[in-house]
Design an enzyme around this catalytic site. Structure first.
Site, PDB file in Angstrom:
ATOM      1  N   SER A   1      45.291  60.944  14.778  1.00 17.51           N
ATOM      2  CA  SER A   1      46.653  60.409  14.824  1.00 17.51           C
ATOM      3  C   SER A   1      46.712  59.017  15.437  1.00 17.51           C
ATOM      4  O   SER A   1      47.426  58.137  14.942  1.00 17.51           O
ATOM      5  CB  SER A   1      47.562  61.358  15.614  1.00 17.51           C
ATOM      6  OG  SER A   1      47.579  62.635  15.016  1.00 17.51           O
TER       7      SER A   1
ATOM      8  N   HIS B   1      38.618  62.241  21.041  1.00 18.35           N
ATOM      9  CA  HIS B   1      38.939  61.803  22.400  1.00 18.35           C
ATOM     10  C   HIS B   1      37.701  61.309  23.143  1.00 18.35           C
ATOM     11  O   HIS B   1      37.817  60.547  24.102  1.00 18.35           O
ATOM     12  CB  HIS B   1      39.567  62.953  23.190  1.00 18.35           C
ATOM     13  CG  HIS B   1      40.928  63.322  22.726  1.00 18.35           C
ATOM     14  ND1 HIS B   1      42.080  62.773  23.252  1.00 18.35           N
ATOM     15  CD2 HIS B   1      41.337  64.182  21.762  1.00 18.35           C
ATOM     16  CE1 HIS B   1      43.135  63.278  22.635  1.00 18.35           C
ATOM     17  NE2 HIS B   1      42.709  64.130  21.732  1.00 18.35           N
TER      18      HIS B   1
ATOM     19  N   ARG C   1      39.315  72.252  19.509  1.00 22.14           N
ATOM     20  CA  ARG C   1      40.507  71.832  18.769  1.00 22.14           C
ATOM     21  C   ARG C   1      40.146  70.792  17.719  1.00 22.14           C
ATOM     22  O   ARG C   1      40.513  70.915  16.560  1.00 22.14           O
ATOM     23  CB  ARG C   1      41.545  71.274  19.745  1.00 22.14           C
ATOM     24  CG  ARG C   1      42.852  70.866  19.083  1.00 22.14           C
ATOM     25  CD  ARG C   1      43.853  70.515  20.149  1.00 22.14           C
ATOM     26  NE  ARG C   1      45.064  69.964  19.588  1.00 22.14           N
ATOM     27  CZ  ARG C   1      46.281  70.354  19.908  1.00 22.14           C
ATOM     28  NH1 ARG C   1      46.455  71.333  20.762  1.00 22.14           N
ATOM     29  NH2 ARG C   1      47.332  69.771  19.383  1.00 22.14           N
ATOM     30  N   ASP C   2      39.427  69.770  18.129  1.00 21.35           N
ATOM     31  CA  ASP C   2      38.929  68.780  17.173  1.00 21.35           C
ATOM     32  C   ASP C   2      37.610  69.230  16.553  1.00 21.35           C
ATOM     33  O   ASP C   2      37.101  68.577  15.640  1.00 21.35           O
ATOM     34  CB  ASP C   2      38.747  67.426  17.858  1.00 21.35           C
ATOM     35  CG  ASP C   2      40.069  66.877  18.373  1.00 21.35           C
ATOM     36  OD1 ASP C   2      41.074  67.000  17.646  1.00 21.35           O
ATOM     37  OD2 ASP C   2      40.103  66.348  19.494  1.00 21.35           O
TER      38      ASP C   2
ATOM     39  N   PRO D   1      43.434  57.452  25.371  1.00 24.07           N
ATOM     40  CA  PRO D   1      44.206  57.507  26.612  1.00 24.07           C
ATOM     41  C   PRO D   1      45.250  58.611  26.726  1.00 24.07           C
ATOM     42  O   PRO D   1      45.531  59.071  27.826  1.00 24.07           O
ATOM     43  CB  PRO D   1      44.899  56.141  26.641  1.00 24.07           C
ATOM     44  CG  PRO D   1      45.033  55.754  25.208  1.00 24.07           C
ATOM     45  CD  PRO D   1      43.813  56.308  24.522  1.00 24.07           C
TER      46      PRO D   1
ATOM     47  N   ASP E   1      49.915  68.989  11.383  1.00 19.93           N
ATOM     48  CA  ASP E   1      48.816  68.759  12.316  1.00 19.93           C
ATOM     49  C   ASP E   1      48.845  69.736  13.478  1.00 19.93           C
ATOM     50  O   ASP E   1      47.846  70.396  13.770  1.00 19.93           O
ATOM     51  CB  ASP E   1      48.872  67.330  12.852  1.00 19.93           C
ATOM     52  CG  ASP E   1      47.634  66.983  13.666  1.00 19.93           C
ATOM     53  OD1 ASP E   1      46.523  67.199  13.142  1.00 19.93           O
ATOM     54  OD2 ASP E   1      47.761  66.512  14.801  1.00 19.93           O
TER      55      ASP E   1
ATOM     56  N   ASP F   1      48.720  60.405   8.320  1.00 15.43           N
ATOM     57  CA  ASP F   1      47.765  59.652   9.141  1.00 15.43           C
ATOM     58  C   ASP F   1      46.333  60.154   9.027  1.00 15.43           C
ATOM     59  O   ASP F   1      45.383  59.432   9.318  1.00 15.43           O
ATOM     60  CB  ASP F   1      48.215  59.628  10.607  1.00 15.43           C
ATOM     61  CG  ASP F   1      48.451  61.018  11.178  1.00 15.43           C
ATOM     62  OD1 ASP F   1      48.349  62.013  10.428  1.00 15.43           O
ATOM     63  OD2 ASP F   1      48.750  61.110  12.390  1.00 15.43           O
ATOM     64  N   HIS F   2      46.162  61.398   8.604  1.00 14.04           N
ATOM     65  CA  HIS F   2      44.831  61.991   8.439  1.00 14.04           C
ATOM     66  C   HIS F   2      45.004  63.386   7.848  1.00 14.04           C
ATOM     67  O   HIS F   2      46.118  63.892   7.731  1.00 14.04           O
ATOM     68  CB  HIS F   2      44.083  62.088   9.781  1.00 14.04           C
ATOM     69  CG  HIS F   2      44.824  62.864  10.828  1.00 14.04           C
ATOM     70  ND1 HIS F   2      44.882  64.245  10.841  1.00 14.04           N
ATOM     71  CD2 HIS F   2      45.572  62.455  11.884  1.00 14.04           C
ATOM     72  CE1 HIS F   2      45.609  64.644  11.868  1.00 14.04           C
ATOM     73  NE2 HIS F   2      46.049  63.570  12.511  1.00 14.04           N
TER      74      HIS F   2
END
EC number: 5.4.2.12
Length: 505
Positions: A65, A126, A156-157, A261, A398, A439-440
């Site tokens: 995102s 991240h 999660r990712d 961040p 998402d 966005d993805h």
């Protein structure tokens, strides 16, 4: 010919909805979406690349995102944290990094402990675990004896229970240098971004060695958590039971190796006592040197890698052209349509308005796939007539896709379909042109072919749809979207926007 300068545009950014033909685990294909079906049949549309080299990430790296909104707003490929840091990683330049060296020298001078904390994951959204491993190498090469690693579980990712291989790699290097894995927390606690500080403080306390949940080794810890149906994301903040482990205390220094961040700021705030939030920890600690991998907006830290500066995003170009602007999203994605869309800067333009619809504070959006989509559409219908350029985000595909629950993700897509029908109907009645993109990818791969949940983003392309049937669009990437909209509005793009419009003339 109609004067395009009188045109108004709504840009809809759908979060996490890619295009994929296969139906297995594909919530987009399995959902009943009469309005999407109509748009793909009747409206001009094209394929948009939203991952890897097309958005400034390493080849094959899935989009996210933050990166997606940065590229959309910038009108140029934005080389973000991962790409910048990987370049130094490949060139073995971590050992020359000024911020790292400042922290290490302070630790040596004071005979204190260096704490390395962050998301230990190959996900690359991240953080990237390879960055941690290289920092550990540098710490050893520079002669540090006391180094503690604080692991944040992902799930999660990447797949929900996939951290074992990361622990195996980490243990190999910590054993080699006689360093410790001091604490383990799920990102649900350590990386909250919704100001639910009760979660953040539990992770904070574990860093300080305060937790009733203890482990002798990571393997035993994993078995215990998994036996309780707790996946990597939700690991209970726990501490190493050994009496020889160094936890965070006054005078120590920290490197937070997350480069993104938004989910790093709350925990950083607690550790350094910033003024960004009102919440204060019950047991404050005095950190000597705190280094963040990249800039955490609103918080003063040493910064290891400076981000690419976006000076003229679409918002600034629109402001200079005299356009009135509206930004709209729910809490979960509000930063993306403002801060990230504006190049990583928190700025309010003249003649602009921002609306944040509050996200539901729930443990899992699988139980609430509607999220706040209706509220977003309602606010748009109330306000958009007064603005020339509206940019909004729907978070459902998402956030629900991240749960890995296919039935809920299907429902989320169906709700989105209905809200888009309301939005486009309103826009057409008010002579506003709509552009719809994402966005993805995410929701189009919610399960694998064996029925196992998939919670991560994808590298699939997304769409760019326009409600103006007179247009023809060619394929492109996210960075082409702002030049396309400015072209449509007859506004000259800034020279920094080096990508072209996708409108075929």
């Amino acid at each position: 010919m109609e004067n395009k300068k009188n045109k108004k545009v709504i840009l809809v950014v759908i979060d996490g909805l890619g295009l994929r033909k296969e139906k297995i685990g594909n919530a987009f294909e399995l959902a009943k979406t009469p309005f999407f079906d109509k748009m793909f049949k009747e409206f001009p549309w094209s394929f948009i690349q939203a991952s890897g080299k097309f958005v400034g990430l390493p080849e094959g790296q899935m989009g996210n995102s933050e990166v997606g909104h940065l590229n959309i707003g910038a009108g140029q490929i934005v080389y973000t944290g991962l790409s910048l840091i990987n370049k130094d990683l490949e060139e073995k330049n971590f050992i020359n990094n000024k911020a790292f060296l400042e922290v290490i020298e302070d630790v040596k001078k004071n005979n204190s402990t260096l704490h390395l904390m962050g998301l230990v994951s190959p996900g690359g959204v991240h953080s990237l675990e390879d960055h941690l491993f290289e920092i550990i190498d540098v710490a050893y090469q520079k002669g540090l004896k006391k180094v503690s690693v604080h692991v944040f579980g992902d799930g999660r990712d990447v797949a929900p229970r996939s951290i074992k291989s990361s622990f195996e790699k980490l243990e190999k290097i910590t054993n080699k240098y006689n360093y410790d894995i001091a604490s383990i927390s799920g990102r649900f606690y350590s990386m909250d971004r919704d100001k639910i500080f009760e979660r953040t403080e539990k992770a904070y306390e574990a860093l300080l060695g305060n937790s009733n949940s203890k482990f002798d080794n990571w393997s035993e810890f994993l078995n215990k958590q998994y036996s309780q149906e707790i996946s990597d994301e939700f690991f209970i903040p726990s501490i190493n039971a050994s009496k020889n482990v160094n936890f965070v205390k006054d005078g120590d220094s920290i490197i937070f190796f997350n480069f993104r961040p938004d989910r790093a700021r709350q925990l950083t705030h607690l550790l350094i006592g910033s003024s960004l939030y009102d919440f204060k920890p019950k047991k404050p600690v005095k950190i000597n040197k705190f280094c963040s991998m990249m800039k955490y907006e609103g918080i003063e830290t040493l910064i290891a890698f400076e981000e690419m500066e976006i000076k003229n995003p679409i918002g600034k170009v629109a402001e200079k052209a005299g356009l009135k602007q509206l930004r709209l999203a729910e809490t979960q994605k509000y930063a993306h349509v403002t801060y990230f869309m504006d190049g990583g800067v928190d700025i309010e333009y003249k003649n602009s308005k921002r609306i944040m619809v509050e996200s539901q504070k729930v443990r899992s959006y699988a139980d609430h796939p509607e999220m706040s989509a209706k509220g977003i559409t309602d606010e748009l219908i109330k306000n958009a007539k007064d603005f020339d350029l509206t940019i909004l985000n729907y978070a459902n595909p998402d956030m629900v896709g991240h749960t890995g629950v296919l039935t809920s993700t299907i429902k989320a897509v169906e709700i989105l379909d209905y809200e888009l029908s309301r939005l486009v109907d309103f826009a057409q009645k008010n002579n506003i042109t709509v552009f719809i993109t994402a966005d993805h990818g995410n929701a189009e791969v919610t399960e694998d072919d064996k029925g196992n949940p998939q919670t991560k983003h994808t590298s699939n392309p997304v769409m760019l749809i326009t409600s103006d049937k007179n247009l023809k669009l060619k394929d492109g990437k996210l960075a082409n979207i702002s030049p396309t909209i400015l072209d449509y509005l007859d506004i000259e793009k800034h020279e920094d926007m080096n990508e072209e419009s996708l409108i075929i003339k």
